[in-house]
Design a protein around this motif. Sequence first.
Motif, PDB file in Angstrom:
ATOM      1  N   TRP B  15       9.622   7.304  -3.819  1.00  7.44           N
ATOM      2  CA  TRP B  15       7.717   7.048  -4.470  1.00  7.44           C
ATOM      3  C   TRP B  15       7.598   5.823  -5.184  1.00  7.44           C
ATOM      4  O   TRP B  15       6.467   5.296  -4.916  1.00  7.44           O
ATOM      5  N   GLY B  16       8.588   5.858  -6.003  1.00  7.39           N
ATOM      6  CA  GLY B  16       8.084   3.782  -6.086  1.00  7.39           C
ATOM      7  C   GLY B  16       8.242   2.967  -4.936  1.00  7.39           C
ATOM      8  O   GLY B  16       6.971   1.215  -4.709  1.00  7.39           O
ATOM      9  N   ALA B  17       8.770   3.159  -4.306  1.00  6.24           N
ATOM     10  CA  ALA B  17       8.404   2.544  -2.774  1.00  6.24           C
ATOM     11  C   ALA B  17       6.977   2.794  -2.641  1.00  6.24           C
ATOM     12  O   ALA B  17       6.523   1.835  -1.601  1.00  6.24           O
ATOM     13  N   CYS B  18       6.814   4.197  -2.620  1.00  4.47           N
ATOM     14  CA  CYS B  18       5.111   4.523  -2.129  1.00  4.47           C
ATOM     15  C   CYS B  18       3.989   3.627  -2.835  1.00  4.47           C
ATOM     16  O   CYS B  18       3.232   3.743  -1.966  1.00  4.47           O
ATOM     17  N   LEU B  19       4.663   3.818  -3.899  1.00  2.48           N
ATOM     18  CA  LEU B  19       3.703   3.332  -5.059  1.00  2.48           C
ATOM     19  C   LEU B  19       3.721   1.598  -4.531  1.00  2.48           C
ATOM     20  O   LEU B  19       2.631   0.641  -4.212  1.00  2.48           O
ATOM     21  N   ILE B  20       4.337   0.686  -3.925  1.00  2.00           N
ATOM     22  CA  ILE B  20       4.247  -0.439  -4.299  1.00  2.00           C
ATOM     23  C   ILE B  20       3.384  -1.064  -2.237  1.00  2.00           C
ATOM     24  O   ILE B  20       2.966  -1.436  -2.456  1.00  2.00           O
ATOM     25  N   LEU B  21       4.157   0.200  -2.356  1.00  2.00           N
ATOM     26  CA  LEU B  21       3.156   0.630  -0.193  1.00  2.00           C
ATOM     27  C   LEU B  21       1.709   0.561  -0.239  1.00  2.00           C
ATOM     28  O   LEU B  21       1.270  -0.748   0.585  1.00  2.00           O
ATOM     29  N   CYS B  22       1.330   1.010  -1.598  1.00  3.63           N
ATOM     30  CA  CYS B  22       0.078   1.269  -1.611  1.00  3.63           C
ATOM     31  C   CYS B  22      -0.695   0.870  -2.358  1.00  3.63           C
ATOM     32  O   CYS B  22      -1.678   0.142  -2.561  1.00  3.63           O
ATOM     33  N   ALA B  23       0.291  -0.788  -3.499  1.00  2.00           N
ATOM     34  CA  ALA B  23      -0.302  -1.520  -3.974  1.00  2.00           C
ATOM     35  C   ALA B  23      -0.609  -2.959  -3.524  1.00  2.00           C
ATOM     36  O   ALA B  23      -1.651  -3.273  -3.935  1.00  2.00           O
ATOM     37  N   LEU B  24       0.228  -3.401  -2.809  1.00  2.00           N
ATOM     38  CA  LEU B  24       0.562  -4.464  -1.995  1.00  2.00           C
ATOM     39  C   LEU B  24      -0.746  -4.874  -1.275  1.00  2.00           C
ATOM     40  O   LEU B  24      -1.274  -5.977  -1.532  1.00  2.00           O
ATOM     41  N   PRO B  25      -1.902  -3.571  -0.203  1.00  2.00           N
ATOM     42  CA  PRO B  25      -3.167  -3.963  -0.018  1.00  2.00           C
ATOM     43  C   PRO B  25      -4.218  -4.482  -1.305  1.00  2.00           C
ATOM     44  O   PRO B  25      -5.204  -5.100  -0.923  1.00  2.00           O
ATOM     45  N   LEU B  26      -4.342  -3.357  -1.927  1.00  2.00           N
ATOM     46  CA  LEU B  26      -4.928  -4.061  -3.273  1.00  2.00           C
ATOM     47  C   LEU B  26      -4.552  -5.548  -3.979  1.00  2.00           C
ATOM     48  O   LEU B  26      -5.450  -6.368  -3.820  1.00  2.00           O
ATOM     49  N   LEU B  27      -3.363  -5.543  -4.295  1.00  2.00           N
ATOM     50  CA  LEU B  27      -2.862  -7.103  -4.547  1.00  2.00           C
ATOM     51  C   LEU B  27      -2.978  -8.609  -3.704  1.00  2.00           C
ATOM     52  O   LEU B  27      -3.791  -8.896  -4.207  1.00  2.00           O
ATOM     53  N   ALA B  28      -3.426  -8.432  -2.198  1.00  8.08           N
ATOM     54  CA  ALA B  28      -3.573  -9.147  -1.542  1.00  8.08           C
ATOM     55  C   ALA B  28      -4.878  -9.412  -1.248  1.00  8.08           C
ATOM     56  O   ALA B  28      -6.150 -10.493  -0.894  1.00  8.08           O
TER      57      ALA B  28
END
Lengths: 80, 177
Positions: B15-28
Motif C-alpha cells: 500500500w505504501g509503494a502504491c501511494l508513492i507510485l500515485c503521488a510521484l506523477p503529482l509531485l512531478a
Amino acid sequence: MDIIVRLDVMMARRKVKGRVLAAQIGITEQNLSLLKSGKVKGIRFETLARLCQALDCQPGDLLEAEPGSGTLSEPLSGAA
Amino acid sequence: MTHITFTRRARLLAWGACLILCALPLLAAVAIAQGAFTEAAVRDTFNHVTINGPVSQAALWLYRAEAMICFGLVLWTFYLLYEWLEACGRGHALEPHTARYALRLGQPLLGLAVLNIAGQTVMILALTYGNAAGERSLSIGIEGYDVMLLLAAAILTLFGYIQNEAARLNIENERFV
C-alpha cells in the motif's frame, strides 16, 4: 533401478478407501493419489510410518525396487 | 515472524509503494509547474559549471529528456516493488513469478545509476560546448548517491536469485508427500 509403489495393492487388501486413508495419515486425497501412481518426488519417513501403521504393514509391502533404466551392471560386492 | 504477520506487513508495504507510485506523477507535475525544466533550474543544478551565454535549446531538451527517463525508471522501480510486495502479501512469496519481480527490481536502479553518471558527463559537455576553446569541460563523476544505487541494485538482484532458488526448493519440497 525404479521404485514401484504398491500402495493400491495394500489398500485393496485392507479394504481401505483413499479418502479414509488420506484423512487418517494427514495428507490430501490428491497427494495420496499422486503417491499411488508413483508421481511424487519422494515420501517422508513420517508419512511412510503413518501409512504402515494405518495399513498394518511394513515399508517393503508398500515399496518395491525393480530393475529399470540406469541400473548398475551388477550389485556391489557383499550384497545378497 | 509468522506467515500471517509476514503477509500483513507485505500488504502494508505494498500500500505504501502504491501511494508513492500515485503521488510521484503529482509531485512531478508540481515541480514542472514551478519551473523545474527552465534554464534557471538547469543553471542552478549545474552551478559548479561555467556556462558562458544562454543555455542552448539542445542542452535544455537533453536535461528534460534525462529527467523524464530517470522519472520513468523511478516509476518502474516502485511499480515492480508494489507488484513484488503485493504477491508476498497474497502468500506467494516462494513462487517463481514473485522471485522474478525481485530479480527485475535491480535493473531500473542500475539504469538510474548509469544514467546519472553518464547524464552528468553529457550535460556538462552540452552546457559548455558553447564556451570558447579552452573553457569547455568534460568531467566524469561518481557520487555517493550513484554508489548507493549500484549497491542497492546488486543487493536486490542477489536477493532475487536467492528468492528464485527458494521458490525452486519450495516446488521440489511440495513434491514430497
